[in-house]
Design a protein around this motif. Structure first.
Motif, PDB file in Angstrom:
ATOM      1  N   THR A  13       6.438   2.731 -16.090  1.00  0.00           N
ATOM      2  CA  THR A  13       5.596   3.918 -15.962  1.00  0.00           C
ATOM      3  C   THR A  13       5.820   4.556 -14.593  1.00  0.00           C
ATOM      4  OG1 THR A  13       3.726   2.731 -14.977  1.00  0.00           O
ATOM      5  CG2 THR A  13       3.834   2.836 -17.399  1.00  0.00           C
ATOM      6  N   LEU A  14       5.295   5.755 -14.423  1.00  0.00           N
ATOM      7  CA  LEU A  14       5.352   6.405 -13.117  1.00  0.00           C
ATOM      8  C   LEU A  14       4.771   5.499 -12.046  1.00  0.00           C
ATOM      9  CD1 LEU A  14       5.552   8.776 -11.078  1.00  0.00           C
ATOM     10  CD2 LEU A  14       3.356   9.590 -11.979  1.00  0.00           C
ATOM     11  N   GLN A  15       3.607   4.924 -12.307  1.00  0.00           N
ATOM     12  CA  GLN A  15       2.899   4.119 -11.301  1.00  0.00           C
ATOM     13  C   GLN A  15       3.655   2.843 -10.940  1.00  0.00           C
ATOM     14  OE1 GLN A  15       1.527   5.603 -13.913  1.00  0.00           O
ATOM     15  NE2 GLN A  15       0.069   7.041 -12.999  1.00  0.00           N
ATOM     16  N   GLN A  16       4.588   2.424 -11.790  1.00  0.00           N
ATOM     17  CA  GLN A  16       5.388   1.228 -11.508  1.00  0.00           C
ATOM     18  C   GLN A  16       6.695   1.542 -10.780  1.00  0.00           C
ATOM     19  OE1 GLN A  16       5.692  -0.045 -15.596  1.00  0.00           O
ATOM     20  NE2 GLN A  16       4.048  -1.569 -15.392  1.00  0.00           N
ATOM     21  N   SER A  17       6.990   2.811 -10.606  1.00  0.00           N
ATOM     22  CA  SER A  17       8.277   3.225 -10.039  1.00  0.00           C
ATOM     23  C   SER A  17       8.256   3.241  -8.512  1.00  0.00           C
ATOM     24  CB  SER A  17       8.654   4.619 -10.552  1.00  0.00           C
ATOM     25  OG  SER A  17       7.763   5.598 -10.034  1.00  0.00           O
ATOM     26  N   ARG A  18       9.434   3.121  -7.917  1.00  0.00           N
ATOM     27  CA  ARG A  18       9.564   3.254  -6.458  1.00  0.00           C
ATOM     28  C   ARG A  18       9.202   4.675  -6.030  1.00  0.00           C
ATOM     29  NH1 ARG A  18      15.064   1.887  -3.971  1.00  0.00           N
ATOM     30  NH2 ARG A  18      13.833   2.319  -2.079  1.00  0.00           N
ATOM     31  N   LEU A  19       9.554   5.631  -6.874  1.00  0.00           N
ATOM     32  CA  LEU A  19       9.250   7.032  -6.572  1.00  0.00           C
ATOM     33  C   LEU A  19       7.763   7.204  -6.303  1.00  0.00           C
ATOM     34  CD1 LEU A  19      10.623  10.151  -8.421  1.00  0.00           C
ATOM     35  CD2 LEU A  19       8.160   9.837  -8.212  1.00  0.00           C
ATOM     36  N   TYR A  20       6.943   6.497  -7.078  1.00  0.00           N
ATOM     37  CA  TYR A  20       5.481   6.563  -6.912  1.00  0.00           C
ATOM     38  C   TYR A  20       5.005   5.662  -5.776  1.00  0.00           C
ATOM     39  CZ  TYR A  20       0.499   6.407  -8.258  1.00  0.00           C
ATOM     40  OH  TYR A  20      -0.868   6.496  -8.270  1.00  0.00           O
ATOM     41  N   LYS A  21       5.434   4.427  -5.787  1.00  0.00           N
ATOM     42  CA  LYS A  21       4.947   3.462  -4.800  1.00  0.00           C
ATOM     43  C   LYS A  21       5.280   3.887  -3.375  1.00  0.00           C
ATOM     44  CE  LYS A  21       5.104  -0.519  -7.932  1.00  0.00           C
ATOM     45  NZ  LYS A  21       5.766  -1.814  -8.223  1.00  0.00           N
ATOM     46  N   GLU A  22       6.486   4.451  -3.182  1.00  0.00           N
ATOM     47  CA  GLU A  22       6.894   4.905  -1.847  1.00  0.00           C
ATOM     48  C   GLU A  22       6.600   6.392  -1.646  1.00  0.00           C
ATOM     49  OE1 GLU A  22      10.955   3.673  -1.207  1.00  0.00           O
ATOM     50  OE2 GLU A  22      10.532   1.641  -1.965  1.00  0.00           O
ATOM     51  N   ASP A  23       6.054   7.021  -2.683  1.00  0.00           N
ATOM     52  CA  ASP A  23       5.582   8.403  -2.652  1.00  0.00           C
ATOM     53  C   ASP A  23       6.646   9.402  -2.198  1.00  0.00           C
ATOM     54  OD1 ASP A  23       3.562   9.985  -3.502  1.00  0.00           O
ATOM     55  OD2 ASP A  23       2.355   9.873  -1.689  1.00  0.00           O
ATOM     56  N   TRP A  24       7.797   9.324  -2.836  1.00  0.00           N
ATOM     57  CA  TRP A  24       8.914  10.210  -2.487  1.00  0.00           C
ATOM     58  C   TRP A  24       8.581  11.682  -2.703  1.00  0.00           C
ATOM     59  CZ3 TRP A  24      13.239   7.190  -5.580  1.00  0.00           C
ATOM     60  CH2 TRP A  24      13.419   5.934  -4.995  1.00  0.00           C
ATOM     61  N   LEU A  25       7.765  11.962  -3.727  1.00  0.00           N
ATOM     62  CA  LEU A  25       7.443  13.361  -4.064  1.00  0.00           C
ATOM     63  C   LEU A  25       5.986  13.724  -3.800  1.00  0.00           C
ATOM     64  CD1 LEU A  25       9.432  13.869  -7.400  1.00  0.00           C
ATOM     65  CD2 LEU A  25       9.763  15.129  -5.273  1.00  0.00           C
ATOM     66  N   GLY A  26       5.206  12.783  -3.320  1.00  0.00           N
ATOM     67  CA  GLY A  26       3.794  13.053  -3.119  1.00  0.00           C
ATOM     68  C   GLY A  26       2.949  12.836  -4.356  1.00  0.00           C
ATOM     69  N   LEU A  27       3.555  12.276  -5.411  1.00  0.00           N
ATOM     70  CA  LEU A  27       2.815  12.104  -6.668  1.00  0.00           C
ATOM     71  C   LEU A  27       1.703  11.060  -6.549  1.00  0.00           C
ATOM     72  CD1 LEU A  27       5.730  12.301  -9.267  1.00  0.00           C
ATOM     73  CD2 LEU A  27       4.081  14.073  -8.673  1.00  0.00           C
ATOM     74  N   LYS A  28       1.926  10.049  -5.736  1.00  0.00           N
ATOM     75  CA  LYS A  28       0.874   9.047  -5.534  1.00  0.00           C
ATOM     76  C   LYS A  28      -0.344   9.681  -4.871  1.00  0.00           C
ATOM     77  CE  LYS A  28       0.051   4.491  -3.461  1.00  0.00           C
ATOM     78  NZ  LYS A  28       0.678   3.377  -2.684  1.00  0.00           N
ATOM     79  N   ALA A  29      -0.089  10.471  -3.840  1.00  0.00           N
ATOM     80  CA  ALA A  29      -1.187  11.170  -3.157  1.00  0.00           C
ATOM     81  C   ALA A  29      -1.864  12.153  -4.097  1.00  0.00           C
ATOM     82  CB  ALA A  29      -0.659  11.891  -1.923  1.00  0.00           C
ATOM     83  N   MET A  30      -1.083  12.848  -4.912  1.00  0.00           N
ATOM     84  CA  MET A  30      -1.645  13.798  -5.868  1.00  0.00           C
ATOM     85  C   MET A  30      -2.471  13.075  -6.930  1.00  0.00           C
ATOM     86  SD  MET A  30       1.618  16.372  -6.339  1.00  0.00           S
ATOM     87  CE  MET A  30       0.785  17.516  -7.471  1.00  0.00           C
ATOM     88  N   ASP A  31      -2.007  11.907  -7.347  1.00  0.00           N
ATOM     89  CA  ASP A  31      -2.734  11.110  -8.335  1.00  0.00           C
ATOM     90  C   ASP A  31      -4.094  10.688  -7.767  1.00  0.00           C
ATOM     91  OD1 ASP A  31      -3.201   9.822 -10.715  1.00  0.00           O
ATOM     92  OD2 ASP A  31      -1.957   8.080 -10.254  1.00  0.00           O
ATOM     93  N   HIS A  32      -4.100  10.229  -6.537  1.00  0.00           N
ATOM     94  CA  HIS A  32      -5.356   9.808  -5.902  1.00  0.00           C
ATOM     95  C   HIS A  32      -6.308  10.986  -5.709  1.00  0.00           C
ATOM     96  CE1 HIS A  32      -3.396   5.945  -4.074  1.00  0.00           C
ATOM     97  NE2 HIS A  32      -3.520   5.912  -5.385  1.00  0.00           N
ATOM     98  N   ALA A  33      -5.727  12.183  -5.534  1.00  0.00           N
ATOM     99  CA  ALA A  33      -6.549  13.387  -5.366  1.00  0.00           C
ATOM    100  C   ALA A  33      -6.925  14.007  -6.713  1.00  0.00           C
ATOM    101  CB  ALA A  33      -5.799  14.408  -4.513  1.00  0.00           C
TER     102      ALA A  33
END
Length: 304
Positions: free
Chosen positions: A254-274
């Protein structure tokens, strides 16, 4: 005394003008920009043309721009298969920047291939500003496999398959066959990262472009729609930013399991939390949904 009265009149006149402008702005709906998928065109009355009418019928006074890549129906369809994605995005950025009706911002709705392309617009071209971005069946981690070629032209589909069979990461194919530019081979990640001319770039897999991240995080909402019975996109997890695990063509992450999310390459983790990320799903096949579903789930909450 006379000066004081004149000053008051000027003050109240300016105040009323500003209030009038504010009311006018508030009463004008945010424009919408649509980008069709592979095998479609901007104004097909059975697909994007229908969607445009649904939006216009339910949002009074809205300006809707359905993107055409080329000067006519044939060019628009052909370019969806064979015009470099980066060139298409540059063309769209120029079109949007020159459209005076979009200067204060717009909401964007991308369908299938048009989904990840509009995301690239958000990352690369922040002016005019994109407000809400809705990706309907967009393949944000790319695809691996074409179970059935989308679109109405069997000739173009057959040609596409033949070209991809020649080697998806050959420079000529990467530069001239649009779906090859978001083809991700989970069995050969090294070559994909090195030679993908589009997807590896916008997904920050060759290094972090801080501007891409900053621009994407400006979105108010990033809505992703996945089709539970999708027979076109492989894997369908890509529509929610998931994909096949490395060296597997069956197991997905899933997105949440990816490095892209965990290391927040695109800001998606921050956007998810917001709470800026929205994950929607529908039971249909690829791009199969009713007007009622579209109005309830897309138009009313994100385009009005």
């Amino acid at each position: 005394m006379a000066r004081a009265l004149l000053s008051r009149r000027i003050f109240f006149s300016i105040t009323w003008i500003l209030l009038g402008l504010t009311c006018h702005t508030q009463s004008s709906p945010t424009p919408a920009v649509l980008w069709h998928g592979l095998g479609d065109s901007c104004c097909n009355p059975l697909s994007i043309g229908r969607i445009q009418k649904v939006i216009e019928s339910n949002v009074k006074g809205i300006y809707v721009r359905s993107l055409q890549i080329g000067t006519n129906f044939f060019e628009d369809t052909f370019n969806g298969y064979f015009l470099n994605a980066n060139k298409q995005i540059a063309m769209v950025c120029e079109k949007l920047a020159k459209d005076p009706k979009l200067k204060h911002g717009y909401n964007a709705v991308g369908f299938s291939q048009g989904g990840q392309f509009l995301r690239a617009v958000a990352q690369r071209c922040p002016n005019p500003p994109m407000r809400n971005f809705i990706s309907i069946g967009g393949q944000h981690q790319g695809v691996y496999g074409f179970p059935r070629c989308p679109g109405n032209s069997s000739e173009l589909c057959n040609l596409l398959r033949q070209l991809l069979n020649q080697g998806v990461y050959v420079p000529f194919i990467q530069d001239n066959v649009t779906p090859a530019e978001y083809w991700q081979d989970p069995l050969n990640k090294k070559e994909y990262k090195q030679k993908s001319v589009f997807l590896a770039d916008i997904n920050q897999e060759r290094g972090i472009n801080a501007t891409y991240k900053k621009n994407l995080m400006k979105l108010s909402k990033f809505v992703m729609v996945k089709f539970e019975n999708d027979t076109v996109v492989q894997p369908k997890a890509s529509e929610w930013f998931g994909f096949y695990k490395e060296n597997s063509t069956s197991e997905t992450f899933t997105l949440q399991q990816s490095r892209l999310y965990k290391e927040d390459w695109l800001g998606l983790k921050a956007m998810d939390h917001a709470k800026k990320l929205v994950f929607l799903k529908t039971e249909g096949d690829h791009l199969q949904f009713s007007n009622k579903w579209f109005i309830q789930n897309i138009v009313n909450p994100y385009l009005k």
